[in-house]
Write a protein that holds these residues in place. Structure first.
Motif, mmCIF file in Angstrom:
data_model
loop_
_atom_site.group_PDB
_atom_site.id
_atom_site.type_symbol
_atom_site.label_atom_id
_atom_site.label_comp_id
_atom_site.label_asym_id
_atom_site.label_seq_id
_atom_site.Cartn_x
_atom_site.Cartn_y
_atom_site.Cartn_z
ATOM 1 N N GLY A 1 -13.096 -4.313 9.048
ATOM 2 C CA GLY A 1 -12.739 -3.153 9.869
ATOM 3 C C GLY A 1 -13.060 -1.857 9.134
ATOM 4 O O GLY A 1 -13.584 -0.900 9.727
ATOM 5 N N MET A 2 -12.757 -1.813 7.841
ATOM 6 C CA MET A 2 -13.068 -0.606 7.049
ATOM 7 C C MET A 2 -14.574 -0.378 6.999
ATOM 8 O O MET A 2 -15.061 0.749 7.190
ATOM 9 C CB MET A 2 -12.525 -0.759 5.623
ATOM 10 N N LEU B 1 3.940 -3.351 8.054
ATOM 11 C CA LEU B 1 4.298 -3.134 6.649
ATOM 12 C C LEU B 1 3.315 -2.159 5.995
ATOM 13 O O LEU B 1 3.683 -1.333 5.152
ATOM 14 C CB LEU B 1 4.322 -4.482 5.911
ATOM 15 N N ASN B 2 2.073 -2.245 6.411
ATOM 16 C CA ASN B 2 1.013 -1.376 5.905
ATOM 17 C C ASN B 2 1.069 0.003 6.568
ATOM 18 O O ASN B 2 0.397 0.930 6.147
ATOM 19 C CB ASN B 2 -0.326 -2.038 6.247
ATOM 20 N N ASN B 3 1.863 0.098 7.624
ATOM 21 C CA ASN B 3 2.028 1.314 8.435
ATOM 22 C C ASN B 3 0.702 1.885 8.920
ATOM 23 O O ASN B 3 0.362 3.039 8.647
ATOM 24 C CB ASN B 3 2.832 2.370 7.682
ATOM 25 N N ARG B 4 -0.021 1.064 9.667
ATOM 26 C CA ARG B 4 -1.310 1.470 10.207
ATOM 27 C C ARG B 4 -1.187 1.847 11.675
ATOM 28 O O ARG B 4 -0.455 1.211 12.437
ATOM 29 C CB ARG B 4 -2.318 0.332 10.072
ATOM 30 N N THR C 1 -4.561 -1.664 0.665
ATOM 31 C CA THR C 1 -3.855 -2.381 1.719
ATOM 32 C C THR C 1 -2.693 -3.178 1.138
ATOM 33 O O THR C 1 -2.535 -3.287 -0.075
ATOM 34 C CB THR C 1 -4.794 -3.312 2.512
ATOM 35 N N THR C 2 -1.906 -3.690 2.060
ATOM 36 C CA THR C 2 -0.778 -4.552 1.735
ATOM 37 C C THR C 2 -1.232 -5.987 1.944
ATOM 38 O O THR C 2 -1.838 -6.295 2.972
ATOM 39 C CB THR C 2 0.376 -4.207 2.704
ATOM 40 N N SER D 1 -10.887 -9.610 7.136
ATOM 41 C CA SER D 1 -10.837 -8.891 8.418
ATOM 42 C C SER D 1 -10.611 -7.403 8.197
ATOM 43 O O SER D 1 -11.275 -6.559 8.803
ATOM 44 C CB SER D 1 -9.668 -9.395 9.279
ATOM 45 N N GLN D 2 -9.632 -7.090 7.357
ATOM 46 C CA GLN D 2 -9.332 -5.673 7.127
ATOM 47 C C GLN D 2 -10.521 -4.971 6.483
ATOM 48 O O GLN D 2 -10.878 -3.842 6.854
ATOM 49 C CB GLN D 2 -8.102 -5.533 6.232
ATOM 50 N N ALA D 3 -11.133 -5.640 5.516
ATOM 51 C CA ALA D 3 -12.301 -5.055 4.847
ATOM 52 C C ALA D 3 -13.441 -4.868 5.854
ATOM 53 O O ALA D 3 -14.168 -3.868 5.809
ATOM 54 C CB ALA D 3 -12.738 -5.953 3.693
ATOM 55 N N ALA E 1 -7.428 2.144 8.667
ATOM 56 C CA ALA E 1 -7.411 2.547 7.253
ATOM 57 C C ALA E 1 -8.459 3.613 6.955
ATOM 58 O O ALA E 1 -8.292 4.407 6.041
ATOM 59 C CB ALA E 1 -7.641 1.326 6.358
ATOM 60 N N GLY F 1 -8.033 -2.456 9.491
ATOM 61 C CA GLY F 1 -9.068 -1.897 8.611
ATOM 62 C C GLY F 1 -9.674 -0.627 9.187
ATOM 63 O O GLY F 1 -9.924 0.336 8.465
ATOM 64 N N THR G 1 -0.248 -6.484 8.126
ATOM 65 C CA THR G 1 -1.369 -5.547 7.955
ATOM 66 C C THR G 1 -1.210 -4.291 8.810
ATOM 67 O O THR G 1 -1.879 -3.303 8.557
ATOM 68 C CB THR G 1 -2.741 -6.209 8.260
ATOM 69 N N ARG H 1 0.799 -1.218 0.000
ATOM 70 C CA ARG H 1 0.000 0.000 0.000
ATOM 71 C C ARG H 1 0.834 1.272 0.000
ATOM 72 O O ARG H 1 0.559 2.222 -0.735
ATOM 73 C CB ARG H 1 -0.900 0.017 1.240
ATOM 74 N N THR H 2 1.870 1.292 0.834
ATOM 75 C CA THR H 2 2.586 2.549 1.014
ATOM 76 C C THR H 2 3.418 2.923 -0.214
ATOM 77 O O THR H 2 3.942 4.025 -0.287
ATOM 78 C CB THR H 2 3.496 2.492 2.253
#
Lengths: 292, 327
Positions: A127-128, B110-113, A113-114, A123-125, B82, B79, B107, A105-106
């Motif tokens: 959370g978003m 590396l994603n720097n969250r 995301t990465t 999970s990340q989705a 994000a 997330g 997540t 991502r960065t």
């Protein structure tokens, strides 16, 4: 875009995937080719709300690619959508590239995301989706693309349980149900069926589609927007290696690019990419010309 | 004692106040939540024992129960970060970051969250629960991750200050907490800053660098050696970034160092200080900590004695290290 235009666009994306994989000399082939239609539908079929020139636009939908290894299809689609120049695709997997072997991502604006290590995208989705809902952003949606193989990860089911419990209706997960993973067919390595029933049991709305039929893909995404009280899972049945007859359905093309390895019955290494591109151009005779 | 540190006036007295470090986190989170409406809290079925309860009751809309699912705990937090939230996640350190290290690596780091991982019940002082629940490897696991800040507060006040400080920085961070009541050695006036070590007591024969609940044991050890050795005691609650300047300068002055922590010495504070001094100013370094063993059931004092972490063990290490320096 009309269905015909979407089909041609997906075909161009497949061509570019093959070219960039050959240039990179490594990477995954079957998944990106199989998902080209789904990505085309999302970006050019009116599903995703985005501004390529303004990747951090607040009101955008989020697209989380959970199975990061199919990123060639994401990169090509993003480039075609205007996020970055086509010529940059040649830098895939090269030193200092923004197009890392798995998405980071960065490094590349527009990536949400990465990913790469499997099982954490849902999970990340989630959370978003949860966070957007907290802020009252009801129109923004989160799309998570994941593979079927990564549903063998426990983290996937932790997330599926969480999203179901919390009724994350602004979340749509699209499963690339191509039935292959590195070691073989999913049902031999670790069976997933009855897959739709499993998601339903976790309180998701489930729609099964032909992952190469634009009307079905776009229709399912629109249906998901109308479902309240539940997140939606679209199980997209796809053909791994879609468009290249000697790759289709063959799990051995999961993680290698053309020209990397002789597979019995396939064209010899030196001509694999040429044969693949030639057959793709016409989609085995179904499309005679891009400009038709 | 160094007056500028405003330490408790009950130091070394029998009536020194005893409070759980984790309570400071609970208070700090509540306060941070009051100041910043983007702060959200997530727990994996341990809301009360990780001291998230007060926040959860006060801000139910900003509290998310994840259930027994530590991998989901940190990835959902990624997330949330994000989309602009500032999540704090809690569990026992053995499970988070113990069970979900890769998710944290990919997540969050590396994603720097901007996710704060709070690991409670770290160290052998968890007591009767035994080895499975006595996390000793977490400092090493978190310290090695790029972008990650690692803080191990010494008492309830410092835990509160650390929580507030971490809430302000836009980086991934790990906050390590102990379960049992421990001596309250600092006060509300004591200085705290991420990246800064505090010289609690000045000395010239040896430097003791400690973190967490064992800082008090180190102070007691130094106290009992009054007249025999001049011990400089440093509280290095900030493991990463480490206060390289303060520690190196002290090593210059004293010529030898003992590190003290309730964790595996390998890779923990002991590892960090040894790596630092090998680079900046090599001097003899002894590491008080757990050495390649797991914990076991028992009472806190029993366990600290068994694993050679208490004040007498630290005194012995101090004397042996000074002797080694003079050879």
């Amino acid at each position: 875009m009309t269905t015909k235009q979407l089909e041609l666009t997906a075909n161009e994306i497949r061509q570019t995937i093959i070219k960039m994989l050959v240039e990179a000399g490594s990477g995954h082939t079957a998944g990106p080719l199989g998902m080209a239609d789904v990505f085309t539908a999302l970006f050019f079929g009116g599903v995703l709300n985005y501004r390529a020139k303004e990747p951090n636009w607040e009101e955008r939908d989020r697209l989380v690619l959970s199975n990061g290894h199919i990123n060639p299809v994401l990169y090509v689609t993003m480039s075609k959508a205007g996020y970055f120049a086509h010529k940059e695709l040649a830098t895939l997997r090269k030193f200092n590239t923004r197009l890392q072997g798995h998405p980071e991502r960065t490094r590349l604006p527009g990536l949400e995301t990465t990913s790469g290590p499997l099982g954490s995208g849902i999970s990340q989705a989630s959370g978003m989706a949860y966070g957007l809902r907290m802020d009252g952003k009801k129109l923004q949606r989160v799309y998570c693309l994941c593979s079927d193989g990564e549903l063998q990860e426990g983290n996937s089911w932790e997330a599926i349980m969480f999203a179901g419990k919390n009724k994350l209706s602004n979340l749509t997960v699209i499963v690339d149900r191509n039935n292959i993973q590195i070691d073989g067919n999913t049902e031999d390595v670790m069976p997933l069926e009855p897959l739709a029933m499993k998601w339903q049991a976790f309180n998701w709305h489930v729609i099964e589609v032909d992952g190469h039929n634009f009307d079905e893909i776009i229709g399912a995404c629109n249906q998901a927007k109308a479902i309240f009280e539940k997140p939606t899972c679209i199980i997209a049945h796809t053909i791994p290696g879609k468009g290249v007859d000697f790759m289709e359905y063959d799990f051995r093309w999961h993680g290698i690019p053309p020209d990397k390895q002789d597979i019995p019955g396939d064209p010899p290494k030196a001509v694999q990419d040429r044969v693949a591109l030639d057959r793709l151009r016409t989609l085995n005779g179904r499309i005679r010309s891009e400009h038709e | 004692m160094n007056k500028s540190q405003h330490l408790s006036n009950k130091l070394f007295r029998d009536d020194i106040e005893m409070l759980p470090i984790r309570k400071g986190f609970g208070d700090g989170l509540l306060e941070a939540g009051k100041k910043d409406s983007e702060i959200v809290a997530l727990s994996a079925d341990l809301v009360e024992s990780t001291q998230m309860q007060a926040f959860a009751l006060k801000y139910p809309d900003r509290y998310i129960e994840i259930g027994v699912a530590e991998q989901n705990l940190v990835t959902v937090a990624s997330g949330l970060a994000a989309v602009g939230k500032r999540p704090f996640v809690t569990s026992y350190a053995g499970f988070s970051p113990g069970r979900n290290w890769e998710q944290i690596r990919t997540t969050i780091c590396l994603n720097n969250r901007n996710v704060k991982i709070v690991g409670s019940h770290a160290g052998v002082s968890v007591g009767p629960d035994g080895a499975t629940h006595q996390m000793l490897e977490d400092i090493a696991l978190m310290r090695v991750l790029p972008n990650m800040v690692v803080v191990v507060p010494t008492d309830v006040h410092e835990a509160q200050k650390a929580t507030l400080a971490l809430a302000k920085i836009q980086k991934p961070a790990y906050l390590r907490l102990a379960r049992e009541k421990t001596a309250v050695i600092t006060t509300e006036k004591s200085p705290f800053e991420i990246g800064k070590a505090q010289i609690l007591q000045s000395g010239s024969d040896i430097t003791v660098v400690a973190c967490g609940p064992l800082v008090y044991e180190a102070l007691k050890a130094a106290h009992t050696l009054t007249g025999k050795a001049s011990v400089e005691v440093i509280n290095s609650s900030s493991i990463k970034p480490l206060d390289e300047q303060t520690i190196t300068k002290s090593a210059h002055k004293t010529g030898c160092v003992v590190t003290v922590e309730e964790a595996q010495a390998a890779g923990g504070l002991g590892g960090a200080v040894a790596e630092l001094l090998a680079r900046t100013y090599p001097v003899p370094v002894s590491r008080v900590g757990v050495h390649d063993r797991f914990g076991q059931s028992g009472e806190v004092q029993q366990l600290w004695q068994e694993y050679q972490l208490d004040a007498p063990a630290i005194s012995a290490a101090i004397l042996a290290t000074i002797e080694g320096k003079q050879k």
